[in-house]
Write a protein that holds these residues in place. Structure first.
Motif, mmCIF file in Angstrom:
data_model
loop_
_atom_site.group_PDB
_atom_site.id
_atom_site.type_symbol
_atom_site.label_atom_id
_atom_site.label_comp_id
_atom_site.label_asym_id
_atom_site.label_seq_id
_atom_site.Cartn_x
_atom_site.Cartn_y
_atom_site.Cartn_z
ATOM 1 N N ASP A 139 32.477 -11.591 -22.048
ATOM 2 C CA ASP A 139 32.543 -12.821 -22.845
ATOM 3 C C ASP A 139 33.180 -13.547 -21.943
ATOM 4 O O ASP A 139 32.740 -14.632 -21.589
ATOM 5 C CB ASP A 139 34.034 -12.434 -23.798
ATOM 6 N N GLU A 140 34.492 -13.159 -20.297
ATOM 7 C CA GLU A 140 33.998 -14.275 -19.272
ATOM 8 C C GLU A 140 33.025 -14.977 -18.838
ATOM 9 O O GLU A 140 33.013 -15.650 -18.299
ATOM 10 C CB GLU A 140 35.480 -13.554 -18.878
ATOM 11 N N ILE A 141 32.034 -13.508 -18.709
ATOM 12 C CA ILE A 141 30.325 -14.324 -17.772
ATOM 13 C C ILE A 141 29.909 -14.983 -18.644
ATOM 14 O O ILE A 141 29.361 -16.251 -18.563
ATOM 15 C CB ILE A 141 29.675 -12.569 -17.232
ATOM 16 N N GLY B 98 26.091 -5.451 -22.958
ATOM 17 C CA GLY B 98 27.251 -6.158 -22.461
ATOM 18 C C GLY B 98 26.303 -7.670 -21.629
ATOM 19 O O GLY B 98 26.869 -8.435 -23.814
ATOM 20 N N ILE B 99 26.235 -8.405 -21.019
ATOM 21 C CA ILE B 99 27.012 -10.268 -20.907
ATOM 22 C C ILE B 99 25.948 -10.356 -22.399
ATOM 23 O O ILE B 99 26.199 -11.995 -22.614
ATOM 24 C CB ILE B 99 26.121 -10.246 -19.487
ATOM 25 N N THR C 269 30.295 -18.371 -19.795
ATOM 26 C CA THR C 269 30.015 -19.605 -18.162
ATOM 27 C C THR C 269 28.194 -20.072 -18.907
ATOM 28 O O THR C 269 28.181 -20.587 -18.361
ATOM 29 C CB THR C 269 30.223 -19.471 -17.569
ATOM 30 N N ILE C 270 27.734 -19.285 -18.947
ATOM 31 C CA ILE C 270 26.439 -19.036 -19.207
ATOM 32 C C ILE C 270 26.189 -20.448 -20.811
ATOM 33 O O ILE C 270 25.044 -21.167 -20.295
ATOM 34 C CB ILE C 270 25.957 -17.870 -19.985
ATOM 35 N N VAL C 271 27.321 -19.907 -21.950
ATOM 36 C CA VAL C 271 27.373 -21.205 -22.932
ATOM 37 C C VAL C 271 26.944 -22.053 -22.129
ATOM 38 O O VAL C 271 26.932 -23.715 -22.611
ATOM 39 C CB VAL C 271 28.302 -20.926 -23.527
ATOM 40 N N PHE C 272 28.005 -22.951 -21.603
ATOM 41 C CA PHE C 272 28.613 -24.204 -21.399
ATOM 42 C C PHE C 272 26.727 -24.517 -20.618
ATOM 43 O O PHE C 272 27.086 -25.423 -20.816
ATOM 44 C CB PHE C 272 29.311 -23.640 -19.776
ATOM 45 N N LEU C 273 26.229 -23.541 -19.628
ATOM 46 C CA LEU C 273 25.732 -23.944 -18.666
ATOM 47 C C LEU C 273 24.478 -24.100 -19.676
ATOM 48 O O LEU C 273 23.390 -25.502 -19.365
ATOM 49 C CB LEU C 273 24.656 -22.816 -17.824
ATOM 50 N N ALA C 274 24.351 -23.584 -20.814
ATOM 51 C CA ALA C 274 23.300 -23.778 -21.822
ATOM 52 C C ALA C 274 23.383 -24.933 -22.698
ATOM 53 O O ALA C 274 23.041 -25.810 -23.822
ATOM 54 C CB ALA C 274 23.395 -22.707 -22.824
#
Ligand SMILES: NC(=O)c1ccc[n+]([C@@H]2O[C@H](COP(=O)([O-])OP(=O)(O)OC[C@H]3O[C@@H](n4cnc5c(N)ncnc54)[C@H](O)[C@@H]3O)[C@@H](O)[C@H]2O)c1
Length: 242
Positions: A211-213, A16-17, A216-221
Motif C-alpha cells: 500500500d505504501e508503494i 502485491g503492489i 505514490t503510484i496513485v499520486f503519479l496517476a
C-alpha cells in the motif's frame, strides 16, 4: 484525488503492489482494467465493482496484442496505464541461461514497450494520459546476484525518460516509480532471517507494505502530478541515499 470518469489499466494487478494499486484506484472512483494470470483473484477484484479482469501473459506478445485490442474496443479512452507486471530472477552473467535472460527481458521490459505501443495511440487521440512504469532501486544501483533483473529495471528507467520526452507535449506524462524492498509475493522464498538482514539495509529500518508503494503510484496517476514527466521516483525507505 478523484478518479471518477478515469479508466486505468494495471498489469500484474492481481497481487502485491499491482493489487494495492487496483484497490486504491477503485476506492477513488476509477474504472480499473486488470491484466494478469490469476483468474480467481481477478474475479474477486471484479466483485468490487467498476473492475474487469483480462487474462494476459505479458511475456507473450500475441496475448498483449489481443487483450489490448479487446480493451480498446470496450474502452476507447484509456487515461492511465500502470506497467507493473514483473518478475525477479537470481543469477549472474555466468550463471544465467540465455533463455532466462530473454524471459526476464520479455516480462519486465518488452511488455512495457508493447503495452505502450497499443495504448499510447488511444491516449494521443484523447490528448491525455498518465503512464507509470515500475522500475526498482536495482535499476539505479548495482545488485549482487541480480544481474538480469537490475539490467531490466535500468532499461525501464531509461525507456520511461524517452517516452516522457516524446509525449509530454501531448499531455501524456510518463514517470518511473522505483520501489525498494516491499513485502509481496516477489519476496517469497526469502527466509525470515534473510528478510531481517535485508531490512537492515534500509535507513528506515524495515521493508515496505504494498500500500505504501501504491499510494505514490496513485499520486503519479492523478492530476496532482501535473508537472511530473520523466521522473524516476524512488520510494525506497532511503535505500539509495547511503
Ligand atoms: N517487491 C519488491 O521488493 C519490489 C522492489 C522493486 C520493484 N518491484 C517491482 O514491482 C512490481 C510488482 O511486483 P510485486 O513486488 O508486487 O510482486 P508480485 O509478484 O506480487 O507482482 C508481480 C505481478 O506481475 C505478474 N506477472 C509476472 N509475470 C507475468 C506474466 N508473464 N504475465 C502476466 N503477469 C505477470 C504476477 O502474476 C504478479 O501479479 C514488479 O515490476 C517488481 O519488479 C518490486
Amino acid at each position: 484525488m478523484n478518479f471518477q470518469n478515469r479508466t486505468a489499466i494495471v498489469t500484474g494487478g492481481t497481487s502485491g503492489i499491482g493489487e494495492s494499486t487496483v484497490r486504491q484506484l477503485l476506492e477513488k472512483g476509477a474504472t480499473v482494467l486488470v491484466l494478469g494470470r490469476n483468474a480467481e483473484k481477478g474475479k474477486q477484484l471484479e466483485a468490487l465493482g467498476n473492475c474487469k479482469f483480462y487474462s494476459c501473459d505479458v511475456a507473450d506478445p500475441a496475448s498483449i496484442e489481443s487483450v489490448c485490442s479487446k480493451i480498446l474496443e470496450a474502452h476507447p479512452t484509456i487515461d492511465i496505464l500502470v506497467n507493473n507486471a514483473g518478475m525477479s530472477l537470481d543469477g549472474t552473467v555466468e550463471s544465467l541461461t540465455l533463455e532466462e535472460w530473454n524471459r526476464i527481458f520479455a516480462v519486465n521490459v518488452t511488455s512495457i514497450y508493447l503495452m505502450s505501443k497499443y495504448i499510447v495511440p488511444a491516449m494521443r487521440k484523447n490528448g491525455y494520459g498518465r503512464i507509470i512504469n515500475i522500475g526498482s532501486t536495482a535499476g539505479t544501483v548495482g545488485a549482487w546476484g541480480l544481474h538480469a533483473y537490475s539490467a531490466t529495471k535500468g532499461a525501464v528507467i531509461q525507456l520511461s525518460k524517452s517516452m516522457a520526452a516524446e509525449y509530454a507535449k501531448e499531455g501524456i506524462l510518463v514517470n518511473c516509480l522505483c520501489p525498494g524492498g516491499t513485502m509481496t509475493p516477489l519476496m517469497e522464498g526469502i527466509g525470515a532471517n534473510d528478510l531481517d538482514d535485508f531490512a537492515k539495509l534500509f535507513p528506515i529500518g524495515r521493508l515496505a507494505q504494498p500500500d505504501e508503494i501504491a499510494r505514490t503510484i496513485v499520486f503519479l496517476a492523478s492530476e496532482e502530478a501535473s508537472f511530473m514527466a520523466g521522473s524516476t521516483v524512488l520510494v525506497d525507505g532511503g535505500f539509495t541515499c547511503i
